[in-house]
Motif scaffolding. Structure first.
Motif, PDB file in Angstrom:
ATOM      1  N   ARG A 295       2.307  -1.323  -8.265  1.00 18.80           N
ATOM      2  CA  ARG A 295       1.840   0.026  -8.589  1.00 18.80           C
ATOM      3  C   ARG A 295       0.322   0.170  -8.604  1.00 18.80           C
ATOM      4  O   ARG A 295      -0.208   1.232  -8.250  1.00 18.80           O
ATOM      5  CB  ARG A 295       2.390   0.448  -9.970  1.00 18.80           C
ATOM      6  CG  ARG A 295       3.902   0.416 -10.080  1.00 18.80           C
ATOM      7  CD  ARG A 295       4.541   1.453  -9.183  1.00 18.80           C
ATOM      8  NE  ARG A 295       6.000   1.446  -9.332  1.00 18.80           N
ATOM      9  CZ  ARG A 295       6.822   2.239  -8.649  1.00 18.80           C
ATOM     10  NH1 ARG A 295       6.317   3.090  -7.772  1.00 18.80           N
ATOM     11  NH2 ARG A 295       8.124   2.174  -8.821  1.00 18.80           N
ATOM     12  N   VAL A 296      -0.378  -0.868  -9.031  1.00 19.15           N
ATOM     13  CA  VAL A 296      -1.823  -0.764  -9.211  1.00 19.15           C
ATOM     14  C   VAL A 296      -2.589  -1.314  -8.003  1.00 19.15           C
ATOM     15  O   VAL A 296      -3.428  -0.622  -7.414  1.00 19.15           O
ATOM     16  CB  VAL A 296      -2.271  -1.488 -10.500  1.00 19.15           C
ATOM     17  CG1 VAL A 296      -3.791  -1.390 -10.660  1.00 19.15           C
ATOM     18  CG2 VAL A 296      -1.567  -0.890 -11.712  1.00 19.15           C
ATOM     19  N   LEU A 297      -2.306  -2.572  -7.633  1.00 18.30           N
ATOM     20  CA  LEU A 297      -3.073  -3.225  -6.566  1.00 18.30           C
ATOM     21  C   LEU A 297      -3.011  -2.492  -5.216  1.00 18.30           C
ATOM     22  O   LEU A 297      -4.030  -2.419  -4.521  1.00 18.30           O
ATOM     23  CB  LEU A 297      -2.614  -4.678  -6.408  1.00 18.30           C
ATOM     24  CG  LEU A 297      -2.964  -5.613  -7.573  1.00 18.30           C
ATOM     25  CD1 LEU A 297      -2.455  -7.017  -7.302  1.00 18.30           C
ATOM     26  CD2 LEU A 297      -4.472  -5.641  -7.816  1.00 18.30           C
ATOM     27  N   PRO A 298      -1.843  -1.945  -4.803  1.00 16.79           N
ATOM     28  CA  PRO A 298      -1.843  -1.225  -3.520  1.00 16.79           C
ATOM     29  C   PRO A 298      -2.803  -0.037  -3.491  1.00 16.79           C
ATOM     30  O   PRO A 298      -3.302   0.325  -2.411  1.00 16.79           O
ATOM     31  CB  PRO A 298      -0.381  -0.760  -3.394  1.00 16.79           C
ATOM     32  CG  PRO A 298       0.402  -1.753  -4.189  1.00 16.79           C
ATOM     33  CD  PRO A 298      -0.481  -2.088  -5.355  1.00 16.79           C
ATOM     34  N   LYS A 299      -3.086   0.545  -4.644  1.00 21.26           N
ATOM     35  CA  LYS A 299      -3.963   1.714  -4.690  1.00 21.26           C
ATOM     36  C   LYS A 299      -5.443   1.342  -4.624  1.00 21.26           C
ATOM     37  O   LYS A 299      -6.285   2.197  -4.374  1.00 21.26           O
ATOM     38  CB  LYS A 299      -3.688   2.516  -5.964  1.00 21.26           C
ATOM     39  CG  LYS A 299      -2.284   3.117  -6.010  1.00 21.26           C
ATOM     40  CD  LYS A 299      -2.059   3.914  -7.277  1.00 21.26           C
ATOM     41  CE  LYS A 299      -0.662   4.525  -7.300  1.00 21.26           C
ATOM     42  NZ  LYS A 299      -0.414   5.312  -8.533  1.00 21.26           N
ATOM     43  N   ILE A 300      -5.747   0.062  -4.878  1.00 20.10           N
ATOM     44  CA  ILE A 300      -7.149  -0.363  -4.837  1.00 20.10           C
ATOM     45  C   ILE A 300      -7.369  -1.421  -3.759  1.00 20.10           C
ATOM     46  O   ILE A 300      -8.274  -2.245  -3.856  1.00 20.10           O
ATOM     47  CB  ILE A 300      -7.605  -0.888  -6.221  1.00 20.10           C
ATOM     48  CG1 ILE A 300      -6.737  -2.071  -6.675  1.00 20.10           C
ATOM     49  CG2 ILE A 300      -7.591   0.223  -7.257  1.00 20.10           C
ATOM     50  CD1 ILE A 300      -7.255  -2.751  -7.942  1.00 20.10           C
TER      51      ILE A 300
END
Length: 272
Positions: free
Chosen positions: A197-202
């Motif tokens: 959820r978090v790493l793909p967005k950054i």
């Protein structure tokens, strides 16, 4: 009196180079030379004084090796092979425990001692197995992935065995065991959430600078590995899971390539 750490490293790596050269001439795994170098520099010649520092270096080597292996393991592949690997590992461990226990009973040992020795004989060295696989570049092949799965299953079973032994020796109760398992499940759950959820967005933020990518991935691998060790699990499991959690990221292979030279140095220290 403690000697210079740099001096000790220079001497033992020089010894390792000589013995590794001999192994290379005879077409043997280089890690045999590393282990012989450690025996020669430590117990025989007594050259090693900074043992705590070198032990810390060796743990970094373990974490980086398992972390990089994890980076090359796609979670989808693990899902496909996980059941087969775990069943294979369970059968292998069970057979080895029975055989080891029977041998110790034949030698006249008590059932408690025989069981402990049988359990100890049933587990392989994860670090040695992975080093041999990575040296031969076979960790991504089918049998290589199965071997890694079996080694991971052994680590999980070893953790359970240590919990049982601790309960027998120190009164380590059911509540404590359950608490440990819940902490492990919580860590894995948080890692799964962050990696999906978090790493793909950054992704762009992480991968836009190679130096930052190196720093981020090495902090992730060592940090998660230590977190698992701190909570009572093995460093190997933690570092491997840390790598798997990043394996689906588009920058995983680049990060793996940049970490390999660092890994190679610390792994050499581990075997020495």
């Amino acid at each position: 009196m403690h000697g210079s750490l740099l001096g000790e490293l220079s001497i033992i790596i020089g010894i390792a180079l000589v013995l590794a050269s001999i192994m290379k001439i005879f077409k043997q795994p280089l890690l045999i030379g590393y282990i012989l170098a450690g025996i020669l520099a430590g117990p025989i010649l007594g050259l090693v004084k900074n043992t705590d520092t070198l032990d810390g270096f060796s743990k970094i080597g373990i974490a980086l090796l398992l972390f990089i292996v994890g980076l090359g393991l796609n979670p989808r592949v693990i899902k496909e092979l996980g059941k087969v690997a775990f069943i294979t590992g369970l059968i292998q461990v069970g057979f080895s425990v029975l055989l080891g226990t029977a041998i110790m009973l034949v030698l006249g040992k008590g059932i408690a001692v025989a069981l402990v020795v049988g359990v100890a004989l049933s587990f392989s060295s994860t670090i040695v197995g992975l080093k041999l696989l990575t040296d031969k570049k076979e960790q991504t092949r089918l049998y290589g992935r199965l071997a890694i799965g079996v080694l991971l299953a052994q680590d999980i079973l070893a953790t359970i065995a240590l919990l049982v032994l601790s309960m027998q020796k120190d009164g380590f109760g059911f509540i404590s065991s359950t608490s440990l398992l819940l902490k492990g499940a919580l860590i894995v759950g948080v890692l799964f959430f962050i990696s999906t959820r978090v790493l793909p967005k950054i992704t762009y933020f992480v991968s836009s600078n190679t130096e930052y990518l190196f720093l981020m991935t090495i902090a992730w691998g060592l940090g998660i590995g230590y977190l698992f060790e701190f909570t009572g699990f093995s460093l190997e499991i933690g570092a491997l899971i840390a790598g798997v959690s990043l394996a689906s990221m588009p920058y995983a292979q680049e990060a793996s390539a940049r970490l390999r030279p660092v890994r190679d140095f610390f792994v050499v220290i581990f075997f020495i």
